[in-house]
Design an enzyme around this catalytic site. Structure first.
Site, PDB file in Angstrom:
ATOM      1  N   ASP A 161       0.893  -1.436   0.299  1.00 60.15           N
ATOM      2  CA  ASP A 161      -0.290   0.241   0.073  1.00 60.15           C
ATOM      3  C   ASP A 161       0.951   1.154   0.047  1.00 60.15           C
ATOM      4  O   ASP A 161       1.154   2.056   0.820  1.00 60.15           O
ATOM      5  CB  ASP A 161      -0.757  -0.153   1.153  1.00 60.15           C
ATOM      6  CG  ASP A 161      -1.811   0.843   1.257  1.00 60.15           C
ATOM      7  OD1 ASP A 161      -2.002   1.562  -0.134  1.00 60.15           O
ATOM      8  OD2 ASP A 161      -2.101   1.425   1.875  1.00 60.15           O
ATOM      9  N   ASP A 359      -1.481   5.107  -7.323  1.00 54.94           N
ATOM     10  CA  ASP A 359      -1.233   5.092  -5.599  1.00 54.94           C
ATOM     11  C   ASP A 359      -1.771   3.157  -5.780  1.00 54.94           C
ATOM     12  O   ASP A 359      -2.522   3.102  -6.948  1.00 54.94           O
ATOM     13  CB  ASP A 359      -3.176   5.173  -5.062  1.00 54.94           C
ATOM     14  CG  ASP A 359      -3.831   4.430  -3.845  1.00 54.94           C
ATOM     15  OD1 ASP A 359      -2.478   4.685  -2.913  1.00 54.94           O
ATOM     16  OD2 ASP A 359      -4.823   4.142  -3.284  1.00 54.94           O
TER      17      ASP A 359
END
Length: 479
Positions: A161, A359
């Protein structure tokens, strides 16, 4: 030649030149292959958990294998690809809202002391938040790194992440843990496990923390009500056969609910001081995300040089928040033509708002409404040969390709500061949403000034972050 013939010749020449300069650039989408992948994904007989890639020894870089969730964890909650896609998109909307909320809190100046929970709450983690009761987490599109933890090292699948700064994994004794693929980590089985005290600098770096019997407690909450609570510890992290790093701080969660079904925890790749790149003092890291519906694997590398044929862009920082990795996006092209979008749309303003981040956890790229409308309208205009159909969830531009095996579609490309352009593959922006041939343009509008380049657009491209030179690199076909 008479004057009338000369005028006719000039008119035809001008028309020819205009037609040539405004021709749409196209690429070919393999419709049949994409549809077949959706069928194979939900076929139980086609699932075979992938063995770890054999990684080279004694390299200068540190490497994890990287797997899409579909090759690690099978969800039985979805009877067809359409329901799986709906679940993924619902999960994705929650993810985006969480990112925007976190940024808004940072910009508004909310400080750590205002976010600290009552100590009694930390002692009763079941009261901190309600668990996720929907099936959304089962259909999420995360990517798992294969990480060695402890001494001797045990292997665990952990979600990567780039939008997080705290590493954590589920630990025994487990007050409340979700189902994961690997056995839950046992601290007593590792000789390198060490709990951090409340005075440790890593403890002070947490956004939300409390102290119990001089043990540093952590809490990380996510936008859908999911959370992890436990002790902040240090442990040895092993990168396949390429090396290990001792005393990496991570959360040892005894109460973890929702969100990360299948994974043992989370590997934080953000820009904060507790993220893995920061703690191991990495000069760079890169990953390649394979198609999330595939059964193949790739790698997550630290301290490796970008390939020479990479498309590069500036890696930017937002002084208001360290976590997110901003890129110098300046525009978008469709069919080879730059869209009329002011570059300021993609810039961070003086207040810390705006900009574009890359992201790994967001699936679908989000663009400010003005930019999205320009992209959508240009694509629809240039794709007039495609049969339009109704929208789907957050997608408003979809096509019925059920009668086709292959089809020419307009190209889409990101334009970056410095004049570099990243051309996307057609499967990065025109994706199936069911197994019957319905494909949608995989971008979505947002009211937030923040743009997010999601993992659907990153699939098949090695994305690298040079943390010293502050460069983001994109290398297509490098998984």
């Amino acid at each position: 030649m008479s004057s009338s013939h000369s005028l006719l010749f000039l008119s035809l020449l001008t028309l020819s030149l205009c037609t040539t300069t405004t021709a749409t650039t196209t690429t070919t989408l393999d419709v049949a292959a994409a549809v077949q992948t959706t069928l194979d994904l939900l076929n139980p007989t086609s699932f075979q958990q992938q063995a770890d890639k054999i990684l080279p020894q004694n390299t200068s870089s540190l490497t994890f294998t990287l797997h899409p969730r579909s090759s690690v964890h099978v969800s039985h909650n979805h009877h067809d690809y359409e329901s799986l896609t709906l679940a993924r998109l619902a999960r994705d909307s929650v993810r985006v809202n969480s990112i925007v909320t976190k940024l808004d809190l940072a910009i508004s100046g909310t400080n750590k002391s205002e976010m600290k929970p009552d100590k009694d709450m930390m002692l009763k983690p079941e009261d901190l938040s309600t668990p996720v009761t929907s099936g959304i987490s089962q259909g999420s599109g995360e990517y798992f790194a294969r990480v060695g933890l402890g001494t001797p090292p045990q292997l665990y699948y952990m979600v990567i992440d780039t939008g997080s700064d705290v590493n954590w994994l589920q630990c025994q004794p487990c007050n409340d843990c979700y189902q994961q693929t690997d056995p839950i980590f046992r601290p007593s089985a590792s000789s390198s496990y060490s709990e951090l005290t409340c005075s440790a600098q890593q403890c002070a770096a947490l956004d939300i923390t409390a102290c119990r019997m001089n043990h540093c407690l952590y809490q990380v909450s996510y936008g859908d009500g999911s959370f992890t609570v436990g002790k902040l510890v240090t442990e040895t992290v092993t990168f396949g056969r390429s090396g290990s790093v001792p005393k990496v701080a991570l959360g040892c969660g005894n109460d973890n609910e929702g969100l990360f079904v299948g994974a043992a925890g989370l590997l934080a790749l953000g820009g904060g001081t507790l993220s893995l790149p920061s703690q191991i003092k990495a000069t760079s890291f890169s990953y390649c995300l394979v198609n999330r519906d595939s059964k193949t694997a790739s790698t997550l590398d630290f301290n490796s040089a970008a390939p020479p044929n990479s498309v590069t862009a500036p890696l930017l920082r937002n002084p208001r928040i360290k976590t997110y990795l901003y890129v110098g996006l300046t525009g978008i092209s469709v069919g080879g033509r730059p869209l009329s979008i002011p570059p300021s749309i993609f810039a961070v303003d003086d207040s810390g708002r705006g900009g574009a981040i890359v992201d790994s956890g967001t699936a679908v790229t989000r663009l400010q409404t003005q930019a999205y409308n320009a992209l959508r309208d240009a694509f629809a205009k240039q794709a007039r040969s495609l049969k339009p159909t109704t929208g789907f969830s957050l997608f408003d531009t979809c096509f019925d390709l059920s009668s086709l095996r292959r089809v020419a579609v307009p190209t889409v490309a990101f334009n970056f500061a410095g004049g570099k352009t990243l051309s996307l593959k057609p499967e990065n922006y025109l994706i199936p949403v069911d197994s019957r041939g319905k494909f949608c343009l995989a971008f979505a509008p947002t009211d937030s000034p923040l743009s997010i380049i999601g993992n659907v657009q990153q699939q098949g491209t090695r994305v690298g972050y040079d943390l010293r030179k502050l460069i983001v690199s994109f290398t297509p076909h490098n998984c």
